[in-house]
Design a protein around this motif. Structure first.
Motif, PDB file in Angstrom:
ATOM      1  N   PRO A  85       1.029  -0.964  -0.069  1.00 46.11           N
ATOM      2  CA  PRO A  85      -0.133   0.294   0.234  1.00 46.11           C
ATOM      3  C   PRO A  85       1.028   1.304   0.109  1.00 46.11           C
ATOM      4  O   PRO A  85       1.391   1.617  -0.027  1.00 46.11           O
ATOM      5  CB  PRO A  85      -0.937  -0.223   1.033  1.00 46.11           C
ATOM      6  CG  PRO A  85      -0.457  -1.469   2.229  1.00 46.11           C
ATOM      7  CD  PRO A  85       0.442  -2.117   1.401  1.00 46.11           C
ATOM      8  N   ASN A  87       2.154   4.680   1.467  1.00 52.00           N
ATOM      9  CA  ASN A  87       2.608   5.204   2.569  1.00 52.00           C
ATOM     10  C   ASN A  87       1.745   3.615   4.055  1.00 52.00           C
ATOM     11  O   ASN A  87       0.861   3.713   4.447  1.00 52.00           O
ATOM     12  CB  ASN A  87       1.826   6.483   3.109  1.00 52.00           C
ATOM     13  CG  ASN A  87       2.141   6.808   3.151  1.00 52.00           C
ATOM     14  OD1 ASN A  87       3.710   7.753   2.370  1.00 52.00           O
ATOM     15  ND2 ASN A  87       1.623   7.723   2.370  1.00 52.00           N
ATOM     16  N   SER A  89       1.408   0.684   7.028  1.00 52.40           N
ATOM     17  CA  SER A  89       1.695   0.703   8.141  1.00 52.40           C
ATOM     18  C   SER A  89       0.963  -1.360   7.841  1.00 52.40           C
ATOM     19  O   SER A  89       0.187  -1.083   8.389  1.00 52.40           O
ATOM     20  CB  SER A  89      -0.383   1.499   8.686  1.00 52.40           C
ATOM     21  OG  SER A  89       0.028   1.359   9.930  1.00 52.40           O
ATOM     22  N   PHE A  90       1.583  -1.303   9.209  1.00 52.68           N
ATOM     23  CA  PHE A  90       1.224  -2.755   9.569  1.00 52.68           C
ATOM     24  C   PHE A  90       1.585  -2.787  11.067  1.00 52.68           C
ATOM     25  O   PHE A  90       1.906  -1.724  11.979  1.00 52.68           O
ATOM     26  CB  PHE A  90       2.824  -3.625   9.579  1.00 52.68           C
ATOM     27  CG  PHE A  90       3.112  -3.389   7.718  1.00 52.68           C
ATOM     28  CD1 PHE A  90       2.318  -3.816   6.518  1.00 52.68           C
ATOM     29  CD2 PHE A  90       4.085  -2.909   7.451  1.00 52.68           C
ATOM     30  CE1 PHE A  90       2.850  -4.061   5.811  1.00 52.68           C
ATOM     31  CE2 PHE A  90       4.318  -2.524   5.884  1.00 52.68           C
ATOM     32  CZ  PHE A  90       3.939  -3.124   4.851  1.00 52.68           C
ATOM     33  N   LEU A  91       0.861  -4.658  11.719  1.00 50.70           N
ATOM     34  CA  LEU A  91       0.555  -4.291  12.750  1.00 50.70           C
ATOM     35  C   LEU A  91       1.852  -4.095  13.759  1.00 50.70           C
ATOM     36  O   LEU A  91       2.870  -4.636  13.920  1.00 50.70           O
ATOM     37  CB  LEU A  91       0.420  -6.080  13.808  1.00 50.70           C
ATOM     38  CG  LEU A  91      -1.258  -6.197  12.076  1.00 50.70           C
ATOM     39  CD1 LEU A  91      -1.032  -7.686  12.809  1.00 50.70           C
ATOM     40  CD2 LEU A  91      -2.003  -5.945  12.689  1.00 50.70           C
ATOM     41  N   ASP A  92       1.957  -2.858  14.798  1.00 49.30           N
ATOM     42  CA  ASP A  92       3.338  -2.485  15.408  1.00 49.30           C
ATOM     43  C   ASP A  92       3.606  -3.354  16.508  1.00 49.30           C
ATOM     44  O   ASP A  92       4.914  -2.489  16.839  1.00 49.30           O
ATOM     45  CB  ASP A  92       3.319  -0.343  15.269  1.00 49.30           C
ATOM     46  CG  ASP A  92       2.223  -0.400  15.442  1.00 49.30           C
ATOM     47  OD1 ASP A  92       1.747  -1.123  16.274  1.00 49.30           O
ATOM     48  OD2 ASP A  92       1.649   0.748  15.589  1.00 49.30           O
ATOM     49  N   PHE A  93       2.615  -3.672  17.104  1.00 48.81           N
ATOM     50  CA  PHE A  93       3.452  -4.243  18.128  1.00 48.81           C
ATOM     51  C   PHE A  93       4.411  -5.545  17.860  1.00 48.81           C
ATOM     52  O   PHE A  93       4.753  -5.971  19.048  1.00 48.81           O
ATOM     53  CB  PHE A  93       1.656  -4.790  19.158  1.00 48.81           C
ATOM     54  CG  PHE A  93       0.784  -6.001  18.510  1.00 48.81           C
ATOM     55  CD1 PHE A  93       0.947  -7.090  18.897  1.00 48.81           C
ATOM     56  CD2 PHE A  93       0.035  -4.892  17.692  1.00 48.81           C
ATOM     57  CE1 PHE A  93       0.447  -7.936  17.829  1.00 48.81           C
ATOM     58  CE2 PHE A  93      -0.215  -5.948  16.459  1.00 48.81           C
ATOM     59  CZ  PHE A  93      -0.551  -8.023  17.128  1.00 48.81           C
ATOM     60  N   TYR A  99       5.913 -10.400  12.268  1.00 51.00           N
ATOM     61  CA  TYR A  99       5.020  -9.661  11.088  1.00 51.00           C
ATOM     62  C   TYR A  99       5.030 -10.441   9.880  1.00 51.00           C
ATOM     63  O   TYR A  99       4.085 -11.252   9.231  1.00 51.00           O
ATOM     64  CB  TYR A  99       4.822  -8.407  10.481  1.00 51.00           C
ATOM     65  CG  TYR A  99       3.977  -8.105   9.667  1.00 51.00           C
ATOM     66  CD1 TYR A  99       2.988  -8.111  10.070  1.00 51.00           C
ATOM     67  CD2 TYR A  99       4.233  -7.603   8.402  1.00 51.00           C
ATOM     68  CE1 TYR A  99       1.668  -7.521   9.440  1.00 51.00           C
ATOM     69  CE2 TYR A  99       3.157  -7.223   8.064  1.00 51.00           C
ATOM     70  CZ  TYR A  99       1.954  -7.896   7.900  1.00 51.00           C
ATOM     71  OH  TYR A  99       0.739  -6.901   6.909  1.00 51.00           O
ATOM     72  N   ARG A 136       6.668  -0.767  15.546  1.00 51.88           N
ATOM     73  CA  ARG A 136       6.281   0.915  15.465  1.00 51.88           C
ATOM     74  C   ARG A 136       7.769   1.651  16.430  1.00 51.88           C
ATOM     75  O   ARG A 136       7.165   3.225  16.665  1.00 51.88           O
ATOM     76  CB  ARG A 136       5.667   0.719  17.066  1.00 51.88           C
ATOM     77  CG  ARG A 136       6.648   0.664  18.714  1.00 51.88           C
ATOM     78  CD  ARG A 136       5.548   0.909  20.113  1.00 51.88           C
ATOM     79  NE  ARG A 136       3.713   0.061  19.816  1.00 51.88           N
ATOM     80  CZ  ARG A 136       4.001  -1.075  20.300  1.00 51.88           C
ATOM     81  NH1 ARG A 136       5.197  -1.238  21.938  1.00 51.88           N
ATOM     82  NH2 ARG A 136       2.721  -1.354  20.500  1.00 51.88           N
TER      83      ARG A 136
END
Lengths: 294, 267
Positions: A85, A87, A89-93, A99, A136
């Motif tokens: 995509p 910009n 954004s991925f599961l930042d935890f 991931y 993150r």
């Protein structure tokens, strides 16, 4: 079977005061397997809207889109696809390694393959050092690299990349170009949107230019470059000394060379002077005319 | 199924690494250490107060977890644009929503088991200090804790549904809190208007109250605390009907959530 088949794709939004905004107007496009297709357009032209429809994130008002024959409304259409995509954004935890394992499982990859491929893509994207750090804490460029890593993990047949060079430093951009060249050599299909015309010139087989939701031009990059020759810059040598450079129009080249043969002037170099993709793109946007050369 | 389990596991891990969740859980765990001391505040009902405190602590924790996690679930993923990367995988929106719910439900079940396991020794220690005439009905206590867990799973389904239609955190958060209070009081309201007071109401008003009563989830049906505290006979039949009600109501809410999220345009 085409890798990507878009037929009559339309998208309208209701804007402020119920005003209808046409984001896409009857888009028709087919992309063959193994093709690298650059999707060019100014901001707000409809590039991301097209990609979001292909990914099932938004629904078209009309028309259909298929990936390897499967309609995009079916999530199975994404089984052979890698999507980056704009910009991202991925599961930042999660850490990058976690991931990528999650993505591998989503594509039903075998556990040992996931581990092997995770190591490979992390090394390729120079993320090994940060592989066990939570996402993150990543910089924008690192997230973009991770986005490319998760796209490459399951070795899909088609790649849909929304602004893949965005947020990358020159080293990262060079790396992405190398990756795209490698995908091309391995016969993978790539559909990517960009603002950067020089990237299209270097990497793509074909280019599509979209303006205000209308596909204005679809052409082979080589034929654009070929047809864009305006003339030639010729370097002349007299008495083994560089004397002058002259510009000769495309139509006059033959007669100019034959005239020279009668004199004692030698030709040192002939360089075509051509419109690049940027000029082509700017002309299309300015003219607003549709050009379709398949 | 593998995709569903994969997403569920990711959602569960996301909750476990949520600092607010961990803070609430630690406070609840610490509170159980204080239950034997607090129970002594009651002069004659140490055991009853210990049961009440334990059940209330579990309820409060489950309420906070279900509302916070349910309300922020889909909305947060859309807001943080996780949906564009997650739905770029071969994952249907229905799987996404149901796995989201399942992740919260599994968390609520785990919290219930953990806190329940701590509540039992806390009650035992408290009751041993001043033994009551009423024997401790452990099965009633376990049943009440189980029904509480179902209640908050249902509440999380409400919050999740509101989260699928909302573009902000506030609507699903305050909406689910409001529905929780209304749904907890609806049974008393319907019983009140069936008495003398109801005769003074117009038929239209009664109809509206009845419609609202049937639309809202009836949370009071899940409340078996009195049976647990005072060792009253456990209403097995009522609990079975409540369980069926839970299944039907939660399924309807999940279907609505999937339908709403499938129609949603994502950034």
């Amino acid at each position: 079977m085409n890798a990507l088949e878009i037929t009559g794709l339309c998208k309208t939004y209701r804007g402020k005061r119920q005003k209808i905004v046409k984001a896409l107007s009857s888009l028709d496009l087919t992309i063959a397997p193994g093709e690298i297709f650059g999707f060019l357009g100014p901001n707000g032209a409809g590039k991301s809207t097209t990609i979001k429809i292909l990914m099932g994130l938004i629904q078209p008002t009309g028309g259909t889109a298929k990936i390897f024959g499967t309609p995009v409304i079916n999530s199975a259409s994404r089984q052979r696809l890698g999507y980056l995509p704009e910009n991202p954004s991925f599961l930042d935890f999660m850490t990058a390694r976690e991931y990528l394992a999650f993505v591998g499982r989503a594509f039903s990859m075998h556990k040992s393959d996931v581990k092997k491929e995770t190591d490979r893509v992390l090394e390729l994207l120079a993320l090994e050092g940060a592989a066990n750090r939570a996402i993150r804490h990543y910089s924008k460029g690192m997230i973009q690299r991770l986005g490319l890593a998760q796209v490459l993990l399951h070795d899909p047949d088609i790649y849909i990349l929304d602004e893949p060079m965005s947020g990358l430093d020159p080293i990262g951009r060079a790396l992405v170009k190398d990756i795209l060249r490698d995908l091309k050599s391995r016969g993978k299909t790539v559909f990517f949107s960009t603002h950067i015309t020089s990237d299209v010139e270097i990497i793509c087989d074909r280019v599509g230019i979209i303006v205000n939701g209308n596909l204005m031009a679809v052409d082979h990059v080589q034929s654009i470059l070929q047809s864009g020759i305006e003339g030639y810059v010729i370097q002349l040598v007299r008495d083994k000394m560089v004397t002058e450079e002259v510009f000769v129009e495309k139509e006059r080249l033959k007669s100019f060379i034959s005239d020279l043969s009668a004199s004692d002037v030698e030709i040192e170099r002939i360089e075509p002077k051509r419109k690049d993709i940027e000029k082509f793109f700017l002309d299309i946007v300015a003219k607003g005319e549709y050009v379709a050369v398949e | 199924m593998a995709t569903f389990v994969n997403l569920l596991s990711a959602n569960f891990r996301s909750i476990l690494r949520d600092r607010i969740f961990l803070a609430i859980l630690i406070v609840a765990l610490l509170f159980f250490l204080l239950v034997p001391s607090f129970s002594l505040f009651s002069m004659r009902q140490v055991q009853e107060l210990a049961v009440t405190l334990c059940l209330s602590t579990i309820s409060l924790l489950l309420l906070l977890v279900s509302v916070l996690q349910g309300a922020s679930s889909v909305w947060r993923d859309v807001e943080k644009r996780y949906t564009s990367s997650l739905l770029g995988l071969p994952v249907s929106r229905a799987t996404f929503v149901v796995a989201k719910f399942a992740g919260i439900a599994v968390t609520l079940v785990c919290c219930t088991m953990l806190l329940g396991a701590l509540a039992l020794p806390a009650i035992s220690i408290s009751a041993a200090q001043y033994p009551s005439d009423i024997p401790i009905h452990w099965m009633n206590i376990i049943g009440a804790i189980g029904m509480d867990c179902l209640k908050y799973i249902l509440l999380s389904a409400v919050a999740l549904f509101l989260s699928t239609v909302s573009t902000s955190f506030f609507f699903p958060f305050f909406g689910s809190v409001a529905i929780f209070f209304a749904g907890s009081a609806s049974q008393e309201v319907i019983e009140y208007i069936s008495g003398d007071y109801g005769k003074s109401l117009t038929p239209a008003a009664k109809l509206v109250i009845n419609i609202v009563y049937y639309l809202l989830p009836n949370f009071s049906a899940f409340n078996l605390k009195v049976a647990a505290i005072y060792g009253l006979p456990f209403p097995f039949k009522g609990a079975l009907y409540t369980f069926l009600y839970f299944i039907v109501y939660t399924s309807i809410l999940l279907c609505l959530s999937v339908w709403s999220f499938t129609r949603r345009e994502l950034p």
